[in-house]
Design an enzyme around this catalytic site. Structure first.
Site, short mmCIF file in Angstrom:
data_model
loop_
_atom_site.label_atom_id
_atom_site.label_comp_id
_atom_site.label_asym_id
_atom_site.label_seq_id
_atom_site.Cartn_x
_atom_site.Cartn_y
_atom_site.Cartn_z
N GLU A 37 0.82 -1.22 0.00
CA GLU A 37 0.00 0.00 0.00
C GLU A 37 0.85 1.26 0.00
OE1 GLU A 37 -3.11 -0.26 2.98
OE2 GLU A 37 -3.99 -2.00 1.98
N HIS A 85 -7.99 1.57 0.65
CA HIS A 85 -8.12 1.26 2.08
C HIS A 85 -9.02 2.28 2.80
CE1 HIS A 85 -5.92 -1.05 5.49
NE2 HIS A 85 -7.16 -0.77 5.84
P1 NAD Z 1 -12.90 -9.93 14.24
O1 NAD Z 1 -11.74 -10.23 15.15
O2 NAD Z 1 -14.22 -9.61 14.85
O3 NAD Z 1 -13.11 -11.18 13.24
C1 NAD Z 1 -12.05 -11.82 12.60
C2 NAD Z 1 -12.43 -13.30 12.51
O4 NAD Z 1 -11.43 -13.98 11.72
C3 NAD Z 1 -12.46 -14.02 13.88
O5 NAD Z 1 -13.73 -14.61 14.10
C4 NAD Z 1 -11.37 -15.08 13.77
O6 NAD Z 1 -11.70 -16.28 14.45
C5 NAD Z 1 -11.31 -15.29 12.26
N1 NAD Z 1 -10.11 -15.94 11.79
C6 NAD Z 1 -8.86 -15.84 12.29
N2 NAD Z 1 -8.03 -16.63 11.56
C7 NAD Z 1 -8.78 -17.22 10.61
C8 NAD Z 1 -8.49 -18.13 9.55
N3 NAD Z 1 -7.26 -18.61 9.36
N4 NAD Z 1 -9.51 -18.51 8.75
C9 NAD Z 1 -10.77 -18.04 8.92
N5 NAD Z 1 -11.12 -17.19 9.92
C10 NAD Z 1 -10.10 -16.79 10.74
O7 NAD Z 1 -12.40 -8.78 13.28
P2 NAD Z 1 -13.31 -7.74 12.45
O8 NAD Z 1 -13.56 -6.54 13.26
O9 NAD Z 1 -14.44 -8.48 11.85
O10 NAD Z 1 -12.26 -7.31 11.31
C11 NAD Z 1 -11.93 -8.21 10.26
C12 NAD Z 1 -10.77 -7.67 9.46
O11 NAD Z 1 -11.16 -6.41 8.85
C13 NAD Z 1 -9.50 -7.36 10.26
O12 NAD Z 1 -8.37 -7.76 9.51
C14 NAD Z 1 -9.49 -5.87 10.38
O13 NAD Z 1 -8.18 -5.36 10.55
C15 NAD Z 1 -10.08 -5.49 9.02
N6 NAD Z 1 -10.60 -4.14 8.93
C16 NAD Z 1 -10.41 -3.44 7.75
C17 NAD Z 1 -10.87 -2.15 7.63
C18 NAD Z 1 -10.67 -1.39 6.34
O14 NAD Z 1 -10.46 -0.19 6.40
N7 NAD Z 1 -10.79 -2.02 5.20
C19 NAD Z 1 -11.53 -1.51 8.71
C20 NAD Z 1 -11.75 -2.24 9.86
C21 NAD Z 1 -11.28 -3.56 9.96
#
Ligand code: NAD
Length: 302
Positions: free
Chosen positions: A255, A273
């Protein structure tokens, strides 16, 4: 107690902290060495994603009790060094869930109906109805990888579009809206696959050409979680082989500086992003980090 705000947060967050009696200073765009010079006099530091809170900064923060990250990921904070020095690291994991889920719905509809490509075509003076024939979301299967906060929020919205929702998460077995399946089943059954996992050793390149070859022809692949989860070379190959129908990405492996091998593909749509870049999410992040940080300082002042 003195709080340094090193990245811009919503003014209501700053107002909350000042009103609660804290001595708040906002010093944005500090270089790493400038932050190291400033940090010793502060009890708390608030950042978003821009400032990198390195080991050196943590070691220089001799009075630091807490670091607040307004937002979700902690990629820019050296949490191991903070733990070693007994400095609490707080973040606001819930504030951007709705914003990211809505962006993902936007990606799904855009990919199925070619909205970005049709807009570009219209703007160039064309009128090509046949070229932009699309598909409905209704009746399609959505595979959600990572059944956490955002995965569930996407499932809720997809259900209202009459999609079938299945999901894979090794740590979550039951969700109200998502039928759990194994990863291979998700790959072979889904018309749209959306990733909502953290970037870890087990999720790095969890979708590469090997997995793509197990997917349905014409599959739409979405990633608004973290760059590096999908192997972009594999995606390119999947597009070339005609397996992948469309790709929508908000997050990329490279990025800063930005680079992707997908740039030239017509059925690739993307955003820089911006999952959490909404007025509402930024406001919630600013207020929420101020509240949790203030509570922590109140509870832990010696
Ligand atoms: P969360 O912790 O609530 O959920 C993540 C899930 O992924 C968990 O349930 C976990 O068990 C699961 N997981 C972990 N390893 C795994 C694997 N190998 N296979 C399948 N599932 C697996 O997190 P969230 O709040 O839902 O956020 C999800 C993602 O979105 C994070 O990476 C976060 O950083 C990202 N995010 C991106 C933005 C953006 O600007 N695009 C904004 C917010 C969050």
């Amino acid at each position: 107690m003195r709080i340094l705000i090193a990245d811009q947060i919503h003014p209501e967050g700053i107002y909350y902290l000042k009103n609660a009696g804290f001595d708040v200073e906002e010093k944005l765009d500090l270089r790493n060495d400038e932050l190291m010079n400033e940090i010793p006099i502060y009890d708390a530091l608030i950042v978003r994603s821009k400032t990198k809170v390195t080991k050196e900064i943590i070691q220089a923060g001799t009075n630091l009790l807490v670091i607040g990250r307004a937002g979700v990921g902690l990629d820019n904070v050296d949490v191991v060094s903070a733990k070693e020095r007994n400095i609490k690291v707080l973040n606001t994991p819930d504030v951007s869930t709705t914003s990211v889920a809505e962006l993902v719905m936007g990606f799904m509809i855009s990919a199925m109906r070619h909205i970005p490509q049709a807009t570009a075509s219209i703007k160039s003076g064309e009128w090509k109805k046949e070229r932009f024939a699309g598909k409905e979301l209704a009746g399609k299967t959505l595979g959600i990888v990572g059944i956490g906060r955002i995965g569930n929020a996407v499932a809720k919205r997809a259900a209202s579009f009459d999609m079938e929702v299945i999901g894979f998460d090794p740590y979550v077995n039951n969700s109200e809206r998502i039928q759990s399946v194994n990863f291979d089943t998700l790959l072979s059954k889904s018309d749209v696959v959306s990733f909502h996992v953290p970037l870890t050793e087990s999720t790095y390149h969890m979708l590469s050409l090997k997995e793509i070859r197990k997917m349905k022809k014409g599959v739409v692949i979405i990633n608004a979680s973290r760059g590096g989860i999908i192997d972009e070379e594999g995606l390119k190959q999947g597009l070339d082989e005609g397996i992948v129908g469309a790709v929508a990405l908000d997050t990329f492996e490279l990025e800063k500086p930005f680079s992707t091998v997908l740039a030239g593909y017509e059925n690739f749509i993307a955003t820089p992003h911006i999952g959490a870049q909404t007025e509402e999410a930024q406001r919630r992040a600013g207020i929420e980090i101020a509240k949790v940080l203030a509570n922590y300082l109140r509870d832990n002042k010696s």
